[in-house]
Design a protein around this motif. Structure first.
Motif, mmCIF file in Angstrom:
data_model
loop_
_atom_site.group_PDB
_atom_site.id
_atom_site.type_symbol
_atom_site.label_atom_id
_atom_site.label_comp_id
_atom_site.label_asym_id
_atom_site.label_seq_id
_atom_site.Cartn_x
_atom_site.Cartn_y
_atom_site.Cartn_z
ATOM 1 N N LEU B 102 62.784 2.844 -8.900
ATOM 2 C CA LEU B 102 63.590 4.060 -8.812
ATOM 3 C C LEU B 102 62.735 5.306 -9.032
ATOM 4 N N GLY B 103 61.832 5.235 -10.004
ATOM 5 C CA GLY B 103 60.972 6.375 -10.308
ATOM 6 C C GLY B 103 60.079 6.729 -9.131
ATOM 7 N N LYS B 104 59.454 5.723 -8.562
ATOM 8 C CA LYS B 104 58.577 5.977 -7.416
ATOM 9 C C LYS B 104 59.386 6.518 -6.235
ATOM 10 N N PHE B 105 60.562 5.934 -6.028
ATOM 11 C CA PHE B 105 61.420 6.393 -4.937
ATOM 12 C C PHE B 105 61.768 7.869 -5.110
ATOM 13 N N LEU B 106 62.228 8.230 -6.309
ATOM 14 C CA LEU B 106 62.643 9.614 -6.543
ATOM 15 C C LEU B 106 61.472 10.570 -6.383
ATOM 16 N N GLY B 107 60.304 10.151 -6.876
ATOM 17 C CA GLY B 107 59.129 11.005 -6.754
ATOM 18 C C GLY B 107 58.777 11.257 -5.303
ATOM 19 N N GLN B 108 58.799 10.185 -4.510
ATOM 20 C CA GLN B 108 58.407 10.337 -3.112
ATOM 21 C C GLN B 108 59.451 11.117 -2.319
ATOM 22 N N VAL B 109 60.726 10.902 -2.648
ATOM 23 C CA VAL B 109 61.769 11.675 -1.962
ATOM 24 C C VAL B 109 61.642 13.150 -2.329
ATOM 25 N N ALA B 110 61.277 13.419 -3.589
ATOM 26 C CA ALA B 110 61.106 14.812 -4.000
ATOM 27 C C ALA B 110 59.986 15.467 -3.193
ATOM 28 N N VAL B 111 58.905 14.740 -3.000
ATOM 29 C CA VAL B 111 57.789 15.265 -2.194
ATOM 30 C C VAL B 111 58.265 15.575 -0.777
ATOM 31 N N LEU B 112 58.989 14.609 -0.222
ATOM 32 C CA LEU B 112 59.471 14.759 1.152
ATOM 33 C C LEU B 112 60.492 15.912 1.259
ATOM 34 N N ALA B 113 61.354 16.004 0.259
ATOM 35 C CA ALA B 113 62.380 17.049 0.276
ATOM 36 C C ALA B 113 61.735 18.425 0.188
ATOM 37 N N PHE B 114 60.745 18.531 -0.681
ATOM 38 C CA PHE B 114 60.042 19.809 -0.811
ATOM 39 C C PHE B 114 59.427 20.210 0.528
ATOM 40 N N ALA B 115 58.727 19.272 1.155
ATOM 41 C CA ALA B 115 58.067 19.571 2.426
ATOM 42 C C ALA B 115 59.089 19.962 3.488
ATOM 43 N N THR B 116 60.204 19.240 3.529
ATOM 44 C CA THR B 116 61.218 19.519 4.546
ATOM 45 C C THR B 116 61.867 20.879 4.323
ATOM 46 N N LEU B 117 62.273 21.124 3.072
ATOM 47 C CA LEU B 117 62.993 22.367 2.797
ATOM 48 C C LEU B 117 62.087 23.572 3.000
ATOM 49 N N VAL B 118 60.867 23.475 2.529
ATOM 50 C CA VAL B 118 59.959 24.609 2.679
ATOM 51 C C VAL B 118 59.548 24.770 4.145
ATOM 52 N N GLY B 119 59.200 23.647 4.773
ATOM 53 C CA GLY B 119 58.720 23.696 6.156
ATOM 54 C C GLY B 119 59.790 24.212 7.099
ATOM 55 N N TYR B 120 60.962 23.645 7.035
ATOM 56 C CA TYR B 120 62.040 24.063 7.941
ATOM 57 C C TYR B 120 62.609 25.399 7.526
ATOM 58 N N GLY B 121 62.657 25.598 6.207
ATOM 59 C CA GLY B 121 63.146 26.884 5.711
ATOM 60 C C GLY B 121 62.313 28.020 6.271
ATOM 61 N N ALA B 122 61.006 27.769 6.418
ATOM 62 C CA ALA B 122 60.123 28.800 6.958
ATOM 63 C C ALA B 122 60.596 29.242 8.339
ATOM 64 N N ALA B 123 61.086 28.286 9.129
ATOM 65 C CA ALA B 123 61.547 28.620 10.478
ATOM 66 C C ALA B 123 62.756 29.548 10.412
ATOM 67 N N ALA B 124 63.685 29.230 9.537
ATOM 68 C CA ALA B 124 64.879 30.064 9.419
ATOM 69 C C ALA B 124 64.518 31.456 8.932
#
Lengths: 312, 276
Positions: B102-124
């Motif tokens: 669970l810990g590894k999963f949450l950590g990796q999802v957090a990394v992915l979420a950060f990249a997605t939100l920042v990356g796509y957010g930049a477009a908006a």
């Protein structure tokens, strides 16, 4: 006082292979115990059994009062483990790595950093672990094992990669812990380097416990011959060797040296004789059996009687 | 729970240190910005629904890219640590195996979420900064796209963990991960299309098609975003399918959530049975 570790008739099979066969022993608090055996003798499996990472096929394991495989973690907070050839993520620094393990044990990272100085890594604490030498990684491994004031330390081949000075420091740390009542179990494939450090020796061979006792007890049990090396003039040595020839086996090492094998009890008699013959003897050396010989003896003893188990 | 957080934090820390976070964020931001400005060409300068076009193009990209990134990060999580020997040490600590997963999963999802939100957010943000008028409906569609992208990433991180918990070695895990990506992202839709063409509506009912679409997290994501509300459906050409599909957004999101929870549970189960 209760024992720290108790194994009772533990057997562990991996498929058809019996990695550990019918092993029983107890480890009391405040003792440094050496676990000796060849590679594949079952040392690492024993450690994993005590850690609860593998379950015994038969028998029972109790560590710090609980079954380590039951899924209760109270004991693991008081347990330090150093795996054989320990490895860490190379991207993090020594400090970050230790902080992570400290948090897992519920210790504050700030307190844990003192351990880095203790193992001599204070100067390298902010460097990435990927840049560490093998000895430094080993010391970082030791530092993490010391987290949380452990009552039991399981160290798998801890001194590989340490130079003699570091090894000395390492044993000093172990002695301090022992004085504080901790039990230390360290494994090694050589008995020699543990002399003077371990109070008790467990010898494993092919999954069996073949010896369990202090070095003195094992020496007495093995009844290995003492070798007396006499140096002198060639002629005198000849007559001396002839005198003893019938009683004790002797062998000429070279023109000036003869070596006599004798049991511990008759050692003094042979020495008296050597000195009393009036021969021109210039030097006498008494060589007790080495630890390697002792180790080899117990391995051989088991090979001869596969079912037999020698115990002190 | 504390242990889970400690392990997740270390996963994030490692991701930051070995540049996974940086690389993923830059990649997603770069692609999002490119699509934003190239993608607005067909609508012209007067296109009032520029963000809707971005949602369509970005979500099409996400279907290919995010599962791949997620599997790349996750396939190594357990088997890699076992091979490197760090898992043996970790499990000697007062840590449950479920907590590790669970810990590894949450950590990796957090990394992915950060990249997605920042990356796509930049477009908006870039669109807004460029003076494009964006109405609330488009903004909501864009936010839903970002959120569901994270969920899609989480589903494939969970699948990666399942692969990692079961694989014998890292090489096998990598191979199986690539296979999973190919299957869900490319082959499944081709097969489905082939089936529909061959079948000509005789056996496969609309209800059955719904189920078949839900059996692939990538399709659930696609339907959620492209056939979604408002103007997006018109641009995506998926409105026809959306009309025939009797599945609301909540069903699709639930499917994605299940695609996350079930593989993750199975991963924890497999790992707890595994001996080191």
């Amino acid at each position: 006082m209760t024992v720290t570790v108790a194994l009772e008739r533990v057997t562990r099979r991996f498929g058809p292979v019996e990695a550990v066969r019918d092993v029983s022993f107890t480890l009391p608090p405040g003792e440094i115990v050496a676990l000796v055996g060849h590679n594949g003798a079952g040392k690492t499996t024993l450690m994993k059994l005590m850690l609860g990472l593998v379950r015994p096929s038969e028998g029972a394991v109790r560590v710090l009062g609980e079954d380590p495989a039951a899924g209760e973690f109270a004991a693991r907070r008081r347990l330090g483990f150093l795996p054989e050839s320990v490895s860490f993520n190379g991207a993090l620094t020594g400090r970050e790595t230790l902080a992570f393990y400290a948090r897992l044990k519920g210790e504050t990272p700030a307190r844990a950093f003192a351990l880095l100085d203790r193992v001599g890594l204070g100067a390298a604490a902010l460097r990435r672990v990927g840049t560490y030498s093998k000895g430094m990684r080993q010391r970082l491994g030791l530092a993490q094992a010391l987290l949380g004031a452990p009552r039991l330390l399981l160290l798998d081949e801890p001194t590989t990669g340490l130079d003699p000075a570091l090894r000395q420091g390492f044993y000093e740390i172990l002695q301090e812990l022992r004085a504080g009542g901790a039990t230390v179990l360290l494994s090694s494939h050589a008995l020699t380097e543990l002399e003077g450090e371990a109070e008790r020796v467990l010898i494993m061979n092919r999954g069996r416990l073949v010896a369990n006792g202090s070095l003195e007890e094992l020496r007495r049990l093995a009844r290995l011959p003492v070798r007396i090396r006499v140096t002198g003039e060639a002629q005198g040595l000849d007559t001396f060797a002839q005198h003893l020839g019938g009683i004790h086996p002797s062998r000429r090492v070279n023109g000036h040296v003869v070596e006599i094998e004798t049991e511990a009890e008759t050692k003094i008699a042979v020495l008296r004789r050597a000195l009393g013959e009036g021969a021109a003897i210039s030097d006498v050396d008494v060589l007790p059996p080495t630890l390697d010989e002792l180790y080899a003896h117990f391995l051989r003893a088991q090979e001869r009687s596969p079912s037999g188990e020698e115990r002190a | 729970m504390r242990t889970v957080c400690v392990i997740a934090a270390k996963e994030i820390q490692e991701g930051l240190r070995n540049r996974w976070v940086l690389a993923t964020t830059l990649l997603l931001a770069g692609l999002a910005l490119t699509l934003t400005f190239l993608g607005s060409a067909p609508t012209g300068q007067v296109g009032v629904r520029a963000l809707d076009v971005v949602v369509v193009s970005l979500s099409s990209l996400t279907i290919f890219l995010l599962p791949l990134i997620a599997l790349l990060i996750a396939h190594d999580a357990i088997v890699g640590d076992m091979e490197r020997g760090t898992m043996l040490l970790l499990l000697s600590y007062p840590v449950g195996r479920g907590e590790v997963v669970l810990g590894k999963f949450l950590g990796q999802v957090a990394v992915l979420a950060f990249a997605t939100l920042v990356g796509y957010g930049a477009a908006a943000v870039a669109l807004l900064a460029g003076g494009t008028a964006i109405d609330g409906e488009s903004l909501a569609a864009f936010a839903a796209m970002m959120g569901s992208s994270v969920l899609l990433g989480a589903a494939f991180v969970a699948l990666g963990h399942l692969v990692s918990a079961r694989a014998r070695d890292r090489g096998t895990a990598a191979g199986v991960a690539v296979g999973i990506w190919l299957f869900f992202v490319l082959l499944y839709d081709m097969g489905l299309l082939g089936l529909l063409v061959a079948d000509r509506g005789r056996l496969v009912s609309a209800r059955m098609l719904d189920v078949l679409l839900l059996l692939n997290p990538a399709d659930a994501y696609r339907l959620f975003n492209l056939a979604g509300s408002g103007g997006v459906g018109r641009f995506s050409g998926m409105a026809g399918l959306a009309a025939s599909a009797g599945m609301g957004p909540s069903v699709l999101l639930a499917a994605l959530a299940l695609w996350t929870a079930v593989p993750l549970g199975l991963a924890a189960l497999s790992f707890s049975r595994r001996e080191l």
